[in-house]
Design an enzyme around this catalytic site. Structure first.
Site, mmCIF file in Angstrom:
data_model
loop_
_atom_site.group_PDB
_atom_site.id
_atom_site.type_symbol
_atom_site.label_atom_id
_atom_site.label_comp_id
_atom_site.label_asym_id
_atom_site.label_seq_id
_atom_site.Cartn_x
_atom_site.Cartn_y
_atom_site.Cartn_z
ATOM 1 C CG ASP A 1 -0.286 -0.405 2.515
ATOM 2 O OD1 ASP A 1 0.957 -0.337 2.588
ATOM 3 O OD2 ASP A 1 -0.993 -0.786 3.446
ATOM 4 C CG ASN B 1 -8.736 -0.806 11.742
ATOM 5 O OD1 ASN B 1 -7.762 -1.460 11.352
ATOM 6 N ND2 ASN B 1 -9.278 0.146 11.025
ATOM 7 C CG HIS C 1 -5.709 -1.892 8.610
ATOM 8 N ND1 HIS C 1 -5.767 -0.541 8.859
ATOM 9 C CD2 HIS C 1 -4.410 -2.219 8.767
ATOM 10 C CE1 HIS C 1 -4.559 -0.095 9.154
ATOM 11 N NE2 HIS C 1 -3.719 -1.097 9.108
ATOM 12 C CD GLU D 1 -8.479 1.430 7.405
ATOM 13 O OE1 GLU D 1 -8.499 0.513 8.247
ATOM 14 O OE2 GLU D 1 -7.800 2.450 7.545
HETATM 15 C C1 GLP Z 1 -0.269 0.138 8.639
HETATM 16 C C2 GLP Z 1 -0.081 -0.584 7.280
HETATM 17 C C3 GLP Z 1 -0.240 -2.038 7.452
HETATM 18 C C4 GLP Z 1 0.476 -2.421 8.733
HETATM 19 C C5 GLP Z 1 -0.350 -1.987 9.897
HETATM 20 C C6 GLP Z 1 0.286 -2.231 11.265
HETATM 21 O O1 GLP Z 1 -1.089 1.210 8.575
HETATM 22 N N1 GLP Z 1 -0.880 -0.126 6.205
HETATM 23 O O2 GLP Z 1 0.258 -2.714 6.316
HETATM 24 O O3 GLP Z 1 0.617 -3.806 8.787
HETATM 25 O O4 GLP Z 1 -0.783 -0.666 9.705
HETATM 26 O O5 GLP Z 1 1.256 -1.283 11.575
HETATM 27 P P1 GLP Z 1 2.243 -1.406 12.807
HETATM 28 O O6 GLP Z 1 3.171 -2.520 12.503
HETATM 29 O O7 GLP Z 1 2.944 -0.080 12.868
HETATM 30 O O8 GLP Z 1 1.417 -1.691 14.022
#
Ligand code: GLP
Length: 250
Positions: A72, A141, A143, A148
């Site tokens: 992404d 959440n 995702h 989302e």
């Molecule tokens: C982000 C990314 C995800 C990631 C997730 C967890 O926003 N888009 O691909 O896996 O949220 O992030 P973190 O590892 O900082 O908790």
């Protein structure tokens, strides 16, 4: 089929195990699916160390054959912006490994038409043969990528609005201000993610224990996008003890 679950007490061990999986996936020659987020920072550090320790010939071969697609990207940020996922990947892997910029592929957050860019990115991935191993983190959440809730299992790569919870979760990269986090992103969908040969979900920290339990141990549903991962026949889950705390382990 129940996913293969590994619980590791030690963050270093976890990063090492995941880095080994990534190294094997790179050597396989199939496109590698990469993710961003704090969870992946120690993983990419371990991967850099492993690559640096390879014999020169093997290292050269691996880097020459590198083909990765990130999940992404934020809409509206330049790839040179360190807060963009392109910027994050360049700092974590691109520059340290001296990879040509086009080897770390991401959606283009500057594209004038983000919907068209999402279609182009999905087509580029399909043209490369789809993902071999897809690395995934978990949003607080539920995702995966930026899919989302609510999200269908067949949602394709698309431009979509970010949830308030996600903008809060990611605010630390934007001076702590959720309002400064871009409002939209382009993300591979569950369709492309579930089409990968293998999935590797990596989750750390007590704050994700409950959403991990819902993702793995409740029936799949749109409200928890990561729960669709249960449908994949080759899902591996690597977590630390804090993230595993709410799981029913046999
Ligand atoms: C982000 C990314 C995800 C990631 C997730 C967890 O926003 N888009 O691909 O896996 O949220 O992030 P973190 O590892 O900082 O908790």
């Amino acid at each position: 089929m129940a996913p293969a679950l590994t619980v590791l007490a030690d963050g270093q061990q976890l990063a090492a195990l995941v880095a080994d999986r990534l190294l094997a996936a790179l050597a396989s020659g199939r496109p590698l699916g990469l993710a961003t987020g704090r969870t992946m920072e120690p993983v990419y550090a371990a991967l850099r160390h492993r690559i640096a320790a390879l014999p020169p010939r093997q290292r050269q071969q691996l880097l020459a054959g590198w083909c990765s697609f990130n999940l992404d990207e934020y809409v509206g940020l330049e790839p040179e912006d360190p807060r963009s996922f392109a910027g994050v990947m360049a700092a974590a892997l691109g520059r340290p490994l001296q990879l040509p910029a086009d080897r770390l592929q991401l959606p283009d957050g500057r594209a004038a038409d983000p919907d068209a860019e999402a279609r182009r990115y999905s087509a580029a991935l399909a043209a490369a043969g789809g993902i071999g191993l897809q690395l995934l983190g978990l949003g607080s959440n539920g995702h995966v990528g930026f899919n989302e809730p609510p999200c269908a299992a067949d949602a394709p790569c698309r431009c979509l609005p970010l949830a308030a919870a996600t903008r809060e979760q990611n605010a630390c990269a934007f001076g702590g201000d959720p309002a400064a986090v871009p409002q939209r992103a382009i993300s591979l969908g569950l369709a492309e993610i579930l089409a990968a040969d293998q999935l590797l979900l990596v989750v750390t920290g007590a704050g994700k224990a409950e959403i991990l339990r819902r993702s793995l141990q409740e029936p799949p549903c749109p409200e928890v996008p990561a729960s669709w991962l249960q449908r994949h026949p080759r899902l591996e889950v690597v977590v630390d003890a804090a993230a595993a705390a709410a799981l029913q382990l046999r």
